[in-house]
Structure formats: structure tokens, C-alpha cells
Motif scaffolding. Structure first.
Motif, PDB file in Angstrom:
ATOM      1  N   GLY C  32       0.788  -1.216   0.000  1.00  0.00           N
ATOM      2  CA  GLY C  32       0.000   0.000   0.000  1.00  0.00           C
ATOM      3  C   GLY C  32       0.824   1.271   0.000  1.00  0.00           C
ATOM      4  N   LYS C  33       2.112   1.148  -0.254  1.00  0.00           N
ATOM      5  CA  LYS C  33       2.978   2.330  -0.287  1.00  0.00           C
ATOM      6  C   LYS C  33       3.677   2.417  -1.634  1.00  0.00           C
ATOM      7  CE  LYS C  33       2.596   3.085   4.226  1.00  0.00           C
ATOM      8  NZ  LYS C  33       1.368   3.843   4.557  1.00  0.00           N
ATOM      9  N   MET C  34       3.877   3.654  -2.068  1.00  0.00           N
ATOM     10  CA  MET C  34       4.651   3.843  -3.286  1.00  0.00           C
ATOM     11  C   MET C  34       6.021   4.409  -2.927  1.00  0.00           C
ATOM     12  SD  MET C  34       4.181   6.128  -6.688  1.00  0.00           S
ATOM     13  CE  MET C  34       2.500   5.704  -7.018  1.00  0.00           C
ATOM     14  N   THR C  35       7.054   3.678  -3.305  1.00  0.00           N
ATOM     15  CA  THR C  35       8.424   4.102  -3.018  1.00  0.00           C
ATOM     16  C   THR C  35       9.040   4.665  -4.291  1.00  0.00           C
ATOM     17  OG1 THR C  35       8.630   2.332  -1.407  1.00  0.00           O
ATOM     18  CG2 THR C  35      10.675   3.339  -2.170  1.00  0.00           C
ATOM     19  N   LYS C 154      -2.557  -9.228 -11.933  1.00  0.00           N
ATOM     20  CA  LYS C 154      -2.877  -8.727 -10.594  1.00  0.00           C
ATOM     21  C   LYS C 154      -1.682  -8.787  -9.648  1.00  0.00           C
ATOM     22  CE  LYS C 154      -7.726  -9.885 -11.010  1.00  0.00           C
ATOM     23  NZ  LYS C 154      -7.612 -10.617 -12.312  1.00  0.00           N
ATOM     24  N   PRO C 155      -0.632  -8.044  -9.974  1.00  0.00           N
ATOM     25  CA  PRO C 155       0.586  -8.113  -9.165  1.00  0.00           C
ATOM     26  C   PRO C 155       0.424  -7.397  -7.828  1.00  0.00           C
ATOM     27  CG  PRO C 155       0.810  -6.423 -10.821  1.00  0.00           C
ATOM     28  CD  PRO C 155      -0.497  -7.095 -11.089  1.00  0.00           C
ATOM     29  N   ALA C 185      -4.911   0.040  -3.839  1.00  0.00           N
ATOM     30  CA  ALA C 185      -5.466  -1.309  -3.753  1.00  0.00           C
ATOM     31  C   ALA C 185      -4.581  -2.231  -2.918  1.00  0.00           C
ATOM     32  CB  ALA C 185      -5.643  -1.885  -5.156  1.00  0.00           C
ATOM     33  N   GLY C 186      -3.464  -1.707  -2.397  1.00  0.00           N
ATOM     34  CA  GLY C 186      -2.653  -2.497  -1.473  1.00  0.00           C
ATOM     35  C   GLY C 186      -1.385  -3.081  -2.056  1.00  0.00           C
ATOM     36  N   ALA C 187      -1.009  -2.668  -3.276  1.00  0.00           N
ATOM     37  CA  ALA C 187       0.213  -3.213  -3.866  1.00  0.00           C
ATOM     38  C   ALA C 187       1.440  -2.469  -3.339  1.00  0.00           C
ATOM     39  CB  ALA C 187       0.153  -3.101  -5.381  1.00  0.00           C
TER      40      ALA C 187
END
Lengths: 226, 229, 236
Positions: C32-35, C154-155, C185-187
Motif C-alpha cells: 500500500g505504499k509507493m516508493t 494482478k501483481p 489497492a494495497g500493492a
């Protein structure tokens, strides 16, 4: 066997792309034919001389045209970085290797099947006295070539000087294969065919293919992962 | 592997070299072959070098396989060192083989079985060195693959050369086994000498590879600490 | 084996021969985080992404992929990875539909015409182009196809290697938006880029590499100005 299923998928993908563009088949076959024609000018066409030279011509044509096709087949995987996609897929990496090698075997076999009749026609040598044995020989040769070739072409994908390094790496390893192919062909088209010799070399090729296939399967992943 | 071992091995090899060269010319009997005669003496070096060529290649092949599987740099260093040393011994084998051929059959190159094998093996080693030099960041993997495939291919080269009647056969078979005892002694002494020499060379090449890596690491640590900016 | 919850990178070192590409990087990537992984060329971003994507082997250190509290490896990890790069990872001779069908086969997900059509609708690839060879696509269309390829499986670990290169401003912003949706969406989303504008305001975690080492790491959202500021202070 999910490995074989995925390998078939990879191979079929390659063949479908090739069926659509026909680039490798046409250029490889034409190149192979050119080599044959150049050879028929390079050597005097005398019956006894030709009989001795034709086996070598056939296998050198396969080696050269095969290397060109091999390089191109892997270039295709480089264009949009699709090799990365294949290696990322959740399939055994073995399947990627087997698929590529299978597709390339077929291409090499096709070239061999273009060169052989052409040689027989231009140089008037009865190459097809034993068609089944010849086919077996060419199949074994194509498999061995594609197998070792795929391992190194895949590893060379990101190397800038890959075009020159591919033959530098391949040919020393493939010398036994080409000598076996040449010797077997020689035994086949001799005035009095030497069956013992023919089957010795076919057996040699079979063992060569099996040993290097096992080795390739064992080290492929270690080689393609940086 | 310690640094101290190298000078000791090299010194032993040097002593061995002087001793063997003395014995080769004084102790070992002349062969009773009217053509070869004195020229046969090169055999003591030629065959000893050939043994080292195959030994170093096998070491390179095994280390390459281990390197591919473990990716430990020490195996790569050892593989590289033995490949380069093997290439050098191979060059000597081919040169002395040609001198032998010239003396025995008055022709510089014959497709003698073992000479042909040495040539084919040497081609793999030259390929190895070229790959090391020109394959950029993939060089270690590619070279390891080539060495592994090349080493596995040795038996095939052997049977191929043995069965192929492409080249006219020449040369004597099973030389070492049928030697008179004086010759045998000198021969094995020569093999031992070049074994020591081979190990010393490989070890010092490994040392230099390791030193190069350490130097790089120290420099990087300096750069990390903000030096040289 | 389901979605990945986090990726732990510990003391990661990579050497090419004696060349050091990464020198002991520690980083934790959370669901759920974007790095955003920033840094100059040769700073080690691509190598780090390569190791996380399992295509590069580390010389030292570990990458642990955690799924429902337990570490997973190999094909289970690759199953969860979606890769989007500046190249499309699609075959130029095959059409969009064929490319997606191939991917569906390799990942063993639903590759029915309906599923593929739905995915192509989602990324907005115009219907009349879908059966043409990808070779004829524009850069923007290719990027849509690449995105569809990545989303189809759906990675839960989405890796982006310079995805904005060659896209126009509108395309870059639209892609940035899609990444935001994935993140929500939790990726786990990791983006390597030079394009600070496209990721401004979307990141939860900024890491800057310099000469193979992590020189800056901060959690939180950054505006374009802030990103530019930390980039210039730390990347050089």
C-alpha cells in the motif's frame, strides 16, 4: 509436466512470430544457399574431390547460417526487453531455455533441409542415398547446435559485442558436433557406405546432445541471471 | 592461500628447472632414433606442459561451475588464474609440438592426436580470455559458462580426435609408459617442476586479482567517506 | 501463496567483477505504499530494481519477500511481480490481444477474450488497434499495452523502471494516476525515475541512492519542489 507445457508455449510463441514475419527463415535459408553456391565456386567440381568436400560444406553452411539465425532469434527478445518478461514469468526458467532451444532447433533443421538438396543438386552428389539416416543426423545436429547456442546467445543478450563473441564462444565448444556431423555424412555418401562409421558418429552426436542438454539445463538459470 | 607460499614454490621450481635441464642433457640417454636423436629432449618439456595444460583447464572448469552456482568471487579468481596459466602452457605445448614435428617429420604442423586435442582445448582458452576482455559486466558469467562447457567437452574432443580419420595419423603412441627408467625419472621430475611452477603462477595470479579487488574496496570506502572529492 | 505484504532488503551488495554497483543497502518496502527510488545514472537504482525483481543475483545481503507473515521465494515471488519499463516487454510482431493471451498463459490467469477486452478497456487502448501488430503502435499505445500486461496478472509488487520515458505529459500523468490506484489497492509500488514531476504528491516513501548507497530515506508525501530540493541535496 508444467515445464514442458510452458516450454511449448515459449516455443510456439517464437514459431508464430516467425511464421508471421518469416524473416529468419528466409534470410537464413538464402544465406545457407549462398554459402553453398560460393563453395561450389571455391572448389573444383571433380567427382572424387566433391565427394570428399560436400560433407564439410554442408556442416559449415549449417554452422554459419545457424549462427546468424540464432543471433537474430535472440535479438528479437532484446528489442522490447521481452527476455526480461520471460525470465520474470512464474514458470521454471528451464522452460524458457527449452522453449527457445526447441524453436531454434526447428529453424536450424529447416536451413539444413534447404542446404542439403541444394548441395546434392549443384555438386551432383547423392546425399539422399539414406534419407532416414540423413534426417536423423541433421535433427541431432540441429538439436545440439540450438541447445548450446541458446544458452550462450541468451547470456550474451546484454553484451555489446555479442555478435562477434557468439561464434568465438560457440565454435570451440561445437567443434566435436561439426566433426561428428561431417564424418557421418562422409560415411553415408562414400562410394561404399561405411555403416559402422555412420552409426558410431550418430551415437557420438546423440551422447553429445544428451550431455550438453543436461549441462545446459543445469547452468542456464545461473548464466542468465546477472 | 598465503603470500609466502609463492616464492617458496617458485624457488623450488627454479631449482627443479636447473636440475632437470642438467639431467635432461647429461643423465637421460639419447634415443636410438636416427632422425630424432637430440631433438627428442624437447619431449621432457613438451609433455610436462601438456599435463599442466589439461590440469589447469580442469581446475578452471570445476571452479567455473562452482562459481556459477555460488557466485563466490574466490572461485572466479581461481578460474581466471588457471585459465590464463593454462593458455600460456598451451601456447608452449603448441610451440614445442611444432618444433618436434619439424624435427621428426620435417613439417611444422601435423594433425597428431594429442597435438590436435591441445589445439582445440587451447582455442577454448583463447575464447575464454577474449570473453573476459570484451564481454563487459557479463564477462565473469560468460567465461565461466565457456569454461564449464569446454571442460565437459574434453572427452568428446578426445573420442572425436581418436575416431576421426580426417587428418593423416602421425606420432608414436603411449610414449611415457615405454620409457627406459632413466628417462622416466627425468620426465617425472620435469612434470613435478612444472607443476610447482604452474601452482606458483596460478597462486600469484589469484593474489593479484584479490589485491585488485581489495584496492577497489579501499578506494570505494575512501570515496564513501568523502575523500578525493 | 497470495499477495506480498512487504519486501525486506538487508545489506544488499552487488559487484560486477570489481565494479561496485550496490554497497550495503537496507530498505523496507511495504504494502500500500509507493516508493520512489531516485538517483543519478549509475547510482545503482536499476541494479537494486533488478535484484528485487529476481533477475540479478546479489553478491551479498538478502531480499526477503513476505506473504501473510511467511517468507516466499522463486516462482511464488515472480508470480506477484508486475514489471513496467521504458520498453514495452511485448512482442512487436504480435497484436495486443495475442501479447496478453501469451502473458495470461505464462501466469496461468484468465486469458479469455472477455478478460482481455476488459483489461484493454481499462487501460484505454482503442478497440480497432487491438488486433494489429504492436509494431504499428504509437509510444502512448505501447505504454498502455505494457500497463495492461502488468495489470493482467494482478501483481502485488509493481516495479517500474523509468516508465515515463518517452511519454507526453498527459500520458505520464495518466500513468501516475494508475499507479496511485494500484497503491491504494494495497500493492507495493516501487518506481525508479528521473521524472520528479510525474510522481510528485503520489509517493509515500522516497529513497535516494548515490554511488550504490542509500543516502536519503524519508517516509511521507513530497511535492515537486520538495522532491527537487532533496534530490539536488543528496543525489550529487
Amino acid at each position: 509436466m508444467s515445464v514442458l507445457r510452458h516450454a511449448a508455449r515459449v516455443a510456439w510463441k517464437d514459431l508464430r512470430i516467425e511464421l508471421r514475419s518469416k524473416e529468419i527463415v528466409y534470410t537464413m535459408a538464402f544465406f545457407g544457399a549462398l554459402i553453398v553456391v560460393v563453395y561450389s565456386f571455391a572448389f573444383p567440381v571433380k567427382p572424387d574431390l566433391v565427394r570428399a568436400a560436400v560433407p564439410g560444406m554442408l556442416w559449415v553452411a549449417i554452422a554459419f547460417a545457424g549462427t546468424v539465425g540464432l543471433g537474430r532469434a535472440f535479438d528479437r527478445e532484446r528489442e522490447n526487453d521481452t527476455m526480461r518478461a520471460l525470465l520474470l514469468a512464474p514458470i521454471p526458467r528451464l522452460a524458457v531455455f527449452l522453449g527457445k532451444a526447441a524453436a531454434i532447433s526447428l529453424l536450424v533443421l529447416l536451413v539444413a533441409l534447404v542446404c542439403a538438396p541444394l548441395l546434392a543438386l549443384l555438386l551432383d552428389v547423392d546425399l539422399f542415398a539414406m534419407p532416414a539416416e540423413l534426417l536423423l543426423l541433421l535433427v541431432l545436429g540441429a538439436i545440439g547446435f540450438a541447445n548450446v547456442g541458446s544458452v550462450f546467445a541468451a547470456t550474451l543478450l546484454k553484451v555489446r559485442s555479442r555478435d562477434v563473441l557468439l561464434p568465438v564462444i560457440l565454435y570451440p565448444i561445437l567443434i566435436p558436433l561439426f566433426v561428428a556431423g561431417t564424418s557421418a555424412t562422409e560415411a553415408m555418401i562414400a562410394v561404399k557406405p561405411d555403416l559402422d562409421k555412420l552409426w558410431y558418429w550418430i551415437g557420438f552426436l546423440g551422447i553429445y546432445d544428451a550431455v550438453f542438454l543436461v549441462l545446459s539445463m543445469w547452468v542456464f538459470e545461473a548464466l542468465v541471471i546477472e | 592461500m598465503s603470500n609466502k607460499g609463492i616464492p617458496v614454490l617458485a624457488a623450488l621450481a627454479a631449482i627443479g628447472f636447473v636440475v632437470t635441464i642438467y639431467l635432461v642433457f647429461t643423465y637421460a640417454p639419447l634415443v636410438e632414433d636416427p632422425v630424432l636423436m637430440f631433438n627428442q629432449k624437447i619431449f621432457y618439456y613438451h609433455v610436462a606442459h601438456a599435463f599442466m595444460l589439461f590440469l589447469a583447464t580442469a581446475v578452471c572448469g570445476v571452479c567455473s561451475l562452482v562459481f556459477l552456482k555460488t557466485r563466490k568471487p574466490k572461485y572466479d579468481d581461481l578460474a581466471l588464474a588457471s585459465a590464463e596459466v593454462a593458455a600460456m602452457f598451451g601456447a608452449v605445448v603448441l610451440a614445442t609440438g611444432m618444433i618436434w614435428a619439424k624435427a621428426a617429420w620435417d613439417i611444422w604442423w601435423v594433425w597428431e592426436k594429442r597435438l590436435t586435442m591441445s589445439l582445440l582445448l587451447w582455442l577454448v582458452l583463447v575464447g575464454y580470455v577474449l570473453v573476459r576482455r570484451f564481454a563487459g559486466s557479463s564477462a565473469d558469467r560468460l567465461a565461466a559458462g565457456l569454461a564449464a562447457f569446454g571442460t565437459v567437452g574434453i572427452p568428446f574432443i578426445y573420442f572425436m580426435v581418436d575416431a576421426s580419420d580426417h587428418h593423416p595419423k602421425a606420432g608414436a603412441g603411449g610414449v611415457a609408459a615405454t620409457l627406459p627408467p632413466e628417462m622416466k625419472l627425468v620426465f617425472w621430475l620435469s612434470v613435478l617442476t612444472f607443476l610447482l611452477w604452474c601452482v606458483a603462477l596460478v597462486m600469484s595470479r589469484v593474489q593479484s586479482a584479490r589485491a585488485e579487488r581489495e584496492l577497489r574496496e579501499i578506494r570505494e570506502r575512501g570515496l564513501d567517506a568523502g575523500l578525493f572529492t | 501463496m497470495g499477495a506480498l505484504d512487504k519486501v525486506e532488503i538487508k545489506k544488499l551488495t552487488k559487484r560486477y567483477g570489481t565494479e561496485r554497483a550496490l554497497g550495503g543497502v537496507n530498505l523496507e518496502l511495504a504494502a500500500g505504499k509507493m516508493t520512489a527510488l531516485l538517483g543519478h545514472n549509475g547510482a545503482g537504482k536499476t541494479t537494486l530494481l533488478g535484484i528485487v525483481s529476481t533477475l540479478v543475483r546479489a553478491t551479498d545481503g538478502t531480499v526477503t519477500y513476505v506473504s501473510s507473515g511467511a517468507p516466499v521465494e522463486g516462482e511464488h515471488v515472480r508470480r506477484q511481480i508486475g514489471m513496467l519499463a521504458h520498453s514495452s516487454l511485448c512482442y512487436a510482431e504480435l497484436s495486443a490481444v495475442e501479447n496478453l493471451a501469451l502473458t495470461a498463459g505464462l501466469y496461468e490467469v484468465d486469458g479469455s477474450p472477455e478478460a482481455i477486452t476488459a483489461m484493454l478497456d481499462r487501460v484505454g487502448l482503442e478497440p480497432k488497434a487491438r488486433d494489429r501488430a504492436a509494431r504499428t503502435y504509437s509510444r502512448g499505445m505501447l505504454q498502455r499495452l505494457a500497463l495492461a500486461r502488468a495489470l493482467l496478472t494482478k501483481p502485488s509488487l509493481v516495479l517500474l523502471d523509468e516508465p515515463f520515458t518517452g511519454l507526453d505529459r498527459g500520458g505520464a500523468l495518466a500513468l501516475g494516476e494508475q499507479l496511485g490506484i494500484l497503491r491504494d489497492a494495497g500493492a507495493i509500488v516501487v518506481v525508479v525515475t528521473h521524472d520528479l514531476e510525474a510522481i510528485a504528491g503520489r509517493t509515500d516513501h522516497v529513497a535516494i541512492l548515490r554511488r550504490g548507497q542509500l543516502v536519503f530515506e524519508e517516509r511521507g508525501s513530497y511535492s515537486y519542489e520538495q522532491l527537487k530540493d532533496v534530490y539536488h541535496r543528496f543525489a550529487n
